[in-house]
Design a protein around this motif. Structure first.
Motif, PDB file in Angstrom:
ATOM      1  N   ALA A  53       0.823  -1.214   0.000  1.00  0.00           N
ATOM      2  CA  ALA A  53       0.000   0.000   0.000  1.00  0.00           C
ATOM      3  C   ALA A  53       0.859   1.268   0.000  1.00  0.00           C
ATOM      4  O   ALA A  53       0.481   2.273  -0.599  1.00  0.00           O
ATOM      5  CB  ALA A  53      -0.949  -0.023   1.201  1.00  0.00           C
ATOM      6  N   GLU A  54       2.013   1.223   0.646  1.00  0.00           N
ATOM      7  CA  GLU A  54       2.778   2.463   0.831  1.00  0.00           C
ATOM      8  C   GLU A  54       4.158   2.401   0.176  1.00  0.00           C
ATOM      9  O   GLU A  54       4.790   1.343   0.130  1.00  0.00           O
ATOM     10  CB  GLU A  54       2.984   2.719   2.341  1.00  0.00           C
ATOM     11  CG  GLU A  54       1.701   2.819   3.144  1.00  0.00           C
ATOM     12  CD  GLU A  54       0.776   3.940   2.688  1.00  0.00           C
ATOM     13  OE1 GLU A  54       1.284   4.947   2.146  1.00  0.00           O
ATOM     14  OE2 GLU A  54      -0.439   3.796   2.851  1.00  0.00           O
ATOM     15  N   THR A 104       3.664  -0.436  -5.668  1.00  0.00           N
ATOM     16  CA  THR A 104       2.618   0.355  -5.015  1.00  0.00           C
ATOM     17  C   THR A 104       2.081   1.366  -6.019  1.00  0.00           C
ATOM     18  O   THR A 104       2.848   1.963  -6.782  1.00  0.00           O
ATOM     19  CB  THR A 104       3.127   1.050  -3.729  1.00  0.00           C
ATOM     20  OG1 THR A 104       2.029   1.743  -3.118  1.00  0.00           O
ATOM     21  CG2 THR A 104       4.253   2.037  -3.987  1.00  0.00           C
ATOM     22  N   ASN A 107      -4.237   3.675  -6.689  1.00  0.00           N
ATOM     23  CA  ASN A 107      -5.557   3.097  -6.396  1.00  0.00           C
ATOM     24  C   ASN A 107      -5.554   1.564  -6.322  1.00  0.00           C
ATOM     25  O   ASN A 107      -6.129   0.987  -5.405  1.00  0.00           O
ATOM     26  CB  ASN A 107      -6.550   3.521  -7.490  1.00  0.00           C
ATOM     27  CG  ASN A 107      -6.549   5.023  -7.692  1.00  0.00           C
ATOM     28  OD1 ASN A 107      -6.980   5.775  -6.830  1.00  0.00           O
ATOM     29  ND2 ASN A 107      -6.046   5.474  -8.836  1.00  0.00           N
ATOM     30  N   GLN A 110      -4.193  -0.259  -3.286  1.00  0.00           N
ATOM     31  CA  GLN A 110      -5.015   0.033  -2.093  1.00  0.00           C
ATOM     32  C   GLN A 110      -6.252  -0.880  -2.081  1.00  0.00           C
ATOM     33  O   GLN A 110      -6.622  -1.434  -1.044  1.00  0.00           O
ATOM     34  CB  GLN A 110      -5.495   1.498  -2.080  1.00  0.00           C
ATOM     35  CG  GLN A 110      -4.460   2.526  -2.432  1.00  0.00           C
ATOM     36  CD  GLN A 110      -3.283   2.536  -1.477  1.00  0.00           C
ATOM     37  OE1 GLN A 110      -3.450   2.312  -0.285  1.00  0.00           O
ATOM     38  NE2 GLN A 110      -2.098   2.764  -1.998  1.00  0.00           N
ATOM     39  N   TYR A 113      -5.251  -4.266  -0.979  1.00  0.00           N
ATOM     40  CA  TYR A 113      -5.004  -4.323   0.466  1.00  0.00           C
ATOM     41  C   TYR A 113      -6.337  -4.415   1.234  1.00  0.00           C
ATOM     42  O   TYR A 113      -6.481  -5.232   2.143  1.00  0.00           O
ATOM     43  CB  TYR A 113      -4.213  -3.085   0.898  1.00  0.00           C
ATOM     44  CG  TYR A 113      -3.966  -3.050   2.377  1.00  0.00           C
ATOM     45  CD1 TYR A 113      -3.015  -3.898   2.947  1.00  0.00           C
ATOM     46  CD2 TYR A 113      -4.707  -2.217   3.206  1.00  0.00           C
ATOM     47  CE1 TYR A 113      -2.814  -3.900   4.317  1.00  0.00           C
ATOM     48  CE2 TYR A 113      -4.504  -2.208   4.575  1.00  0.00           C
ATOM     49  CZ  TYR A 113      -3.562  -3.058   5.132  1.00  0.00           C
ATOM     50  OH  TYR A 113      -3.380  -3.069   6.490  1.00  0.00           O
TER      51      TYR A 113
END
Ligand SMILES: O=C(O)[C@H](CS(=O)(=O)O)OP(=O)(O)O
Ligand SMILES: [Mg+2]
Length: 241
Positions: A53-54, A104, A107, A110, A113
């Protein structure tokens, strides 16, 4: 025919809390461009793609695995210092065959995740549309199509693709919810010329401003790949059929 399985659409990750994802095989959809690039990379022999995600999580992997490729994109651009971003043209066999990529994006990763507790997660795009649908038909499970959207909002391209999946599955004993019916109606509007129909999307406009129109056309090629990326632990690998 008894409608004993659900075929539903989560129109944006902001609505994912409404679904008990553990009850579904989830398909993550981010046509521009994350899931198209993932399908292309896995088709081209990437050993694995690890979605995170990051941006910082990507960097942490590199410390332990200096051979991994790091891919990071935010707002359509490659994050400074990374090997590449989210363009499908970065996922050719020359670049990714035999490699593990940590990825990553704004959108797509995310949405992945947020869906991580699903019974199974697969990755969908126009590139692998029919292969994906043929496999989904064999699972005999409830299916949830999760549109990555744009920054937690609805977008046209992911929803239209959900409609294309429904087009191939409807009539196979699935019960469709209203978002699924709407997505399939949208597909009827655009199906004659998907590239033309999706020209009006805000994301096409954003990518055009970044000078990457070729990415848009590439992501709308239909059935050019057959690999189905699936989440296995923390990494996406090619489903063994
Ligand atoms: O790289 C992309 O195409 C987008 C960027 S954004 O939507 O303009 O922020 O990221 P993605 O995660 O593939 O939607
Ligand atoms: Mg997108």
């Amino acid at each position: 025919m008894a409608l004993d399985k659900k075929l539903e659409v989560c129109l944006t990750p902001a609505l994912i809390h409404l679904y008990d994802v553990e009850q579904y095989v989830v398909v993550i959809i981010d046509i521009f461009r994350a899931t198209s690039s993932i399908c292309y990379g896995i088709e081209n022999g990437a050993e694995a793609i690890i979605p995170v995600a990051e941006v910082e999580e990507c960097l942490a992997y590199k410390e332990k695995h200096p051979d991994y490729l790091l891919a990071a994109e935010r707002n359509g651009e490659v994050v400074k210092g990374f090997d590449f971003g989210n363009s499908p043209f970065s996922y050719t066999a020359e670049k990714v065959s035999g490699k593990t990529v940590v990825l990553t994006t704004t959108n797509g990763t995310q949405a992945l995740y947020l869906s991580r507790k699903a019974k199974q997660i697969a990755i969908g795009s126009f590139l692998n549309l029919t292969a994906l649908c043929n496999w989904l038909k064999t699972t005999n499970e409830n299916i949830l199509l999760v549109c990555a959207g744009w920054k937690y909002n609805f977008n046209l391209e992911d929803t239209l693709f959900a409609g294309a999946v429904i087009e191939q599955l409807k009539g196979d004993g699935y019960r469709l919810d209203d978002p699924a019916l709407a997505a399939n109606d949208l597909f009827q509007l655009g199906k004659q010329d998907i590239k033309q129909y999706l020209k009006k999307t805000s994301h096409s406009e954003r990518l055009k401003q970044l000078g990457i129109e070729e990415d848009i056309a590439f992501c709308l090629n239909i059935d050019t790949t057959t690999a189905i990326p699936v989440l296995d632990g923390n990494q996406l690998i090619k489903l063994a059929l």
